[in-house]
Motif scaffolding. Structure first.
Motif, PDB file in Angstrom:
ATOM      1  N   SER A  40      15.900 -51.928 -63.178  1.00 36.33           N
ATOM      2  CA  SER A  40      15.517 -52.209 -64.410  1.00 36.33           C
ATOM      3  C   SER A  40      15.316 -50.929 -65.432  1.00 36.33           C
ATOM      4  O   SER A  40      14.938 -49.613 -64.247  1.00 36.33           O
ATOM      5  CB  SER A  40      14.390 -52.835 -64.349  1.00 36.33           C
ATOM      6  OG  SER A  40      13.573 -52.354 -63.430  1.00 36.33           O
ATOM      7  N   SER A 256       7.551 -50.434 -61.771  1.00 33.24           N
ATOM      8  CA  SER A 256       8.361 -49.953 -62.541  1.00 33.24           C
ATOM      9  C   SER A 256       8.189 -48.808 -62.916  1.00 33.24           C
ATOM     10  O   SER A 256       7.709 -47.645 -63.165  1.00 33.24           O
ATOM     11  CB  SER A 256       8.619 -50.935 -63.746  1.00 33.24           C
ATOM     12  OG  SER A 256       7.110 -50.731 -64.618  1.00 33.24           O
ATOM     13  N   HIS A 257       9.634 -48.216 -63.222  1.00 36.75           N
ATOM     14  CA  HIS A 257       9.735 -46.755 -63.143  1.00 36.75           C
ATOM     15  C   HIS A 257       9.207 -46.632 -64.259  1.00 36.75           C
ATOM     16  O   HIS A 257       8.948 -45.023 -63.866  1.00 36.75           O
ATOM     17  CB  HIS A 257      11.530 -46.764 -63.858  1.00 36.75           C
ATOM     18  CG  HIS A 257      12.126 -45.645 -64.322  1.00 36.75           C
ATOM     19  ND1 HIS A 257      12.612 -44.524 -62.723  1.00 36.75           N
ATOM     20  CD2 HIS A 257      12.399 -44.957 -65.471  1.00 36.75           C
ATOM     21  CE1 HIS A 257      12.613 -43.478 -63.639  1.00 36.75           C
ATOM     22  NE2 HIS A 257      12.753 -43.647 -64.479  1.00 36.75           N
ATOM     23  N   GLN A 346       9.098 -59.832 -60.965  1.00 31.56           N
ATOM     24  CA  GLN A 346       8.946 -58.536 -61.709  1.00 31.56           C
ATOM     25  C   GLN A 346       9.403 -58.187 -60.042  1.00 31.56           C
ATOM     26  O   GLN A 346       9.450 -56.763 -59.484  1.00 31.56           O
ATOM     27  CB  GLN A 346       6.737 -58.903 -61.501  1.00 31.56           C
ATOM     28  CG  GLN A 346       6.724 -57.428 -61.832  1.00 31.56           C
ATOM     29  CD  GLN A 346       5.947 -57.902 -62.291  1.00 31.56           C
ATOM     30  OE1 GLN A 346       4.708 -58.427 -62.469  1.00 31.56           O
ATOM     31  NE2 GLN A 346       5.064 -56.958 -63.296  1.00 31.56           N
ATOM     32  N   LYS A 349      12.442 -56.882 -59.790  1.00 35.00           N
ATOM     33  CA  LYS A 349      12.692 -55.550 -60.641  1.00 35.00           C
ATOM     34  C   LYS A 349      12.047 -54.566 -60.083  1.00 35.00           C
ATOM     35  O   LYS A 349      12.765 -53.377 -60.290  1.00 35.00           O
ATOM     36  CB  LYS A 349      12.233 -56.104 -61.898  1.00 35.00           C
ATOM     37  CG  LYS A 349      13.042 -56.881 -63.010  1.00 35.00           C
ATOM     38  CD  LYS A 349      12.680 -57.260 -64.337  1.00 35.00           C
ATOM     39  CE  LYS A 349      12.433 -56.361 -64.980  1.00 35.00           C
ATOM     40  NZ  LYS A 349      12.233 -55.880 -66.370  1.00 35.00           N
ATOM     41  N   ARG A 350      10.970 -54.646 -59.516  1.00 33.95           N
ATOM     42  CA  ARG A 350      10.611 -53.348 -59.390  1.00 33.95           C
ATOM     43  C   ARG A 350      11.345 -52.599 -59.002  1.00 33.95           C
ATOM     44  O   ARG A 350      11.958 -52.072 -58.447  1.00 33.95           O
ATOM     45  CB  ARG A 350       9.386 -53.607 -58.312  1.00 33.95           C
ATOM     46  CG  ARG A 350       9.828 -53.578 -57.177  1.00 33.95           C
ATOM     47  CD  ARG A 350       8.487 -54.265 -56.338  1.00 33.95           C
ATOM     48  NE  ARG A 350       9.355 -54.454 -54.970  1.00 33.95           N
ATOM     49  CZ  ARG A 350       8.996 -54.727 -53.717  1.00 33.95           C
ATOM     50  NH1 ARG A 350       7.639 -55.466 -53.872  1.00 33.95           N
ATOM     51  NH2 ARG A 350       9.278 -55.820 -52.914  1.00 33.95           N
ATOM     52  N   MET A 351      10.397 -51.177 -58.763  1.00 35.20           N
ATOM     53  CA  MET A 351      11.750 -50.037 -58.931  1.00 35.20           C
ATOM     54  C   MET A 351      11.589 -50.057 -56.696  1.00 35.20           C
ATOM     55  O   MET A 351      11.602 -51.072 -56.467  1.00 35.20           O
ATOM     56  CB  MET A 351      10.824 -49.029 -58.550  1.00 35.20           C
ATOM     57  CG  MET A 351      11.524 -47.581 -58.709  1.00 35.20           C
ATOM     58  SD  MET A 351      10.752 -46.248 -59.226  1.00 35.20           S
ATOM     59  CE  MET A 351      11.487 -44.947 -59.502  1.00 35.20           C
TER      60      MET A 351
END
Length: 357
Positions: A40, A256-257, A346, A349-351
């Motif tokens: 993501s 997240s990024h 979430q 998706k997290r980095m």
DNA sequence: ATGCATGAGTC
DNA sequence: ACTCATGCATA
């Protein structure tokens, strides 16, 4: 009253929202992206996901709904069985309370606790199942075997981390980042290191920085919580304190990024300040305190969690009705189930370049 | 270090 | 009602 501890957080939030597809800035030709389908990233990634997930083209799965669900359940069941390994001394804890322990209170006291340790063996149970299902409405619940899930003893052990050994991915993921935020700009720095700009957003740099940050932080004898609260003392416009959790997640790259990119300059600024102060033997332990009510954290029992995971593998985005139904089946509050799914998404998706999805 | 939760901003 | 950034509480 600490009223600043709230609005300060929003400093990093970006106006990208769900499918806001703007900010194409940054020439996308930095580091070639690996084969891994970029997880993501900023902006439109969400839109893409949405455009892909809810794609129930044909009912090829129509007749498979049941078997799939059954498989999911079977998986959950297997988990239960294969749990009694050898040496485990844990009382089969079962939630003593009905899944209704969700009282909350607006507590706004900044972090004050201390807890820091090294070694970050991140392991996430990434459920990589992207079957676009949708036709499993009522049946979905009919098949669930709560008796099996609930009846079986809760895993006596707490070690449920069956790390699927992710490949040694070479980082360098999608470099489709957007520079740091408007505000929160790191101030002028000594820059005698000559190898990093506060506006870069290369995942590799992030990784490197996070590591250096952690090491130097520890060297300074500062805990993650300390860093969090000290951030407020930096007086950076729009930047307040952060929690130990966030600092920890930053160091372990489990944010997240975008979040990583937004936080980097701030933490970098802190690090430099801290080291400067350290050199002159000057510290400013500014800490506030507050004491209010506590919040009880809901704890979903292992069996229920397994069922949820099974459902998630089939349908990561259940409808409201489905959530309600699942909640009832598992005897959990609907909101708890809803939040669980949100958090699960979430997490996925997290980095952290999860292997190839 | 992580699980469950909140809230702002979106859609 | 969802995503995202964060946080409290807890293992």
């Amino acid at each position: 009253m600490m009223m600043m501890s709230l609005n300060s957080k929003q400093a990093f939030s970006m106006p990208h929202g769900g499918s806001l597809h703007v900010e194409p800035k940054y020439s996308a030709l930095h580091s070639a992206s690996p084969g891994s389908s970029s997880p993501s990233n900023s902006s439109n990634s969400e839109a893409m996901r949405r455009a892909c997930l809810p794609a129930p083209p044909s009912n090829i799965f129509g007749g498979l709904d049941e078997s799939l669900l059954a498989r999911a359940e079977a998986l959950a069941a297997v988990d239960i069985v294969s749990q009694s390994k050898s040496h485990h001394h844990h009382p089969p804890h079962h939630s003593p309370f009905k899944p209704d322990a969700t009282y909350h209170t607006m507590n706004t006291i900044p972090c004050t606790s201390a807890a820091s340790s090294s070694s970050v063996p991140i392991s996430h149970p990434s459920a990589l199942a992207g079957k676009p299902h949708q036709a499993l409405e009522g049946e979905l619940l009919e098949h669930l075997s709560p008796g099996l899930a609930l009846g079986a003893m809760a895993g006596p052990d707490g070690t449920v981390v069956s790390t699927p050994a992710h490949a040694p991915h070479m980082a360098t993921m999608n470099p489709m980042h957007q520079a740091a935020l408007s505000m929160a700009h790191a101030h002028g720095l000594p820059s005698h290191m000559g190898c990093m700009s506060d506006v870069d957003a290369d995942p590799r740099d992030l990784e490197a920085f996070a590591e250096r940050f952690k090491q130097r932080r520890i060297k300074l004898g500062v805990t993650q919580a300390d860093v969090g609260s000290a951030l407020a003392n930096l007086k950076i416009p729009g930047v307040g304190s952060l929690s130990q959790s966030t600092i920890c997640r930053f160091e372990s790259l489990t944010l997240s990024h975008n979040n990583m990119i937004a936080l980097k300059p701030i933490l970098q600024a802190w690090l430099e300040e801290a080291e400067k102060s350290h050199r002159e033997k000057l510290t400013k332990p500014e800490l506030f305190n507050g004491a209010e009510k506590k919040r009880k954290r809901t704890s979903i029992a292992a069996p229920e969690k397994r069922s949820l995971e099974a459902y998630f593998a089939i349908q990561p985005r259940p409808s409201s009705e489905k959530i309600a139904a699942i909640a009832e089946k598992l005897d959990l509050k609907k909101n708890v189930v809803r939040v669980w799914f949100c958090n699960q998404r979430q997490k996925q998706k997290r980095m952290k370049y999860s292997a190839g999805i």
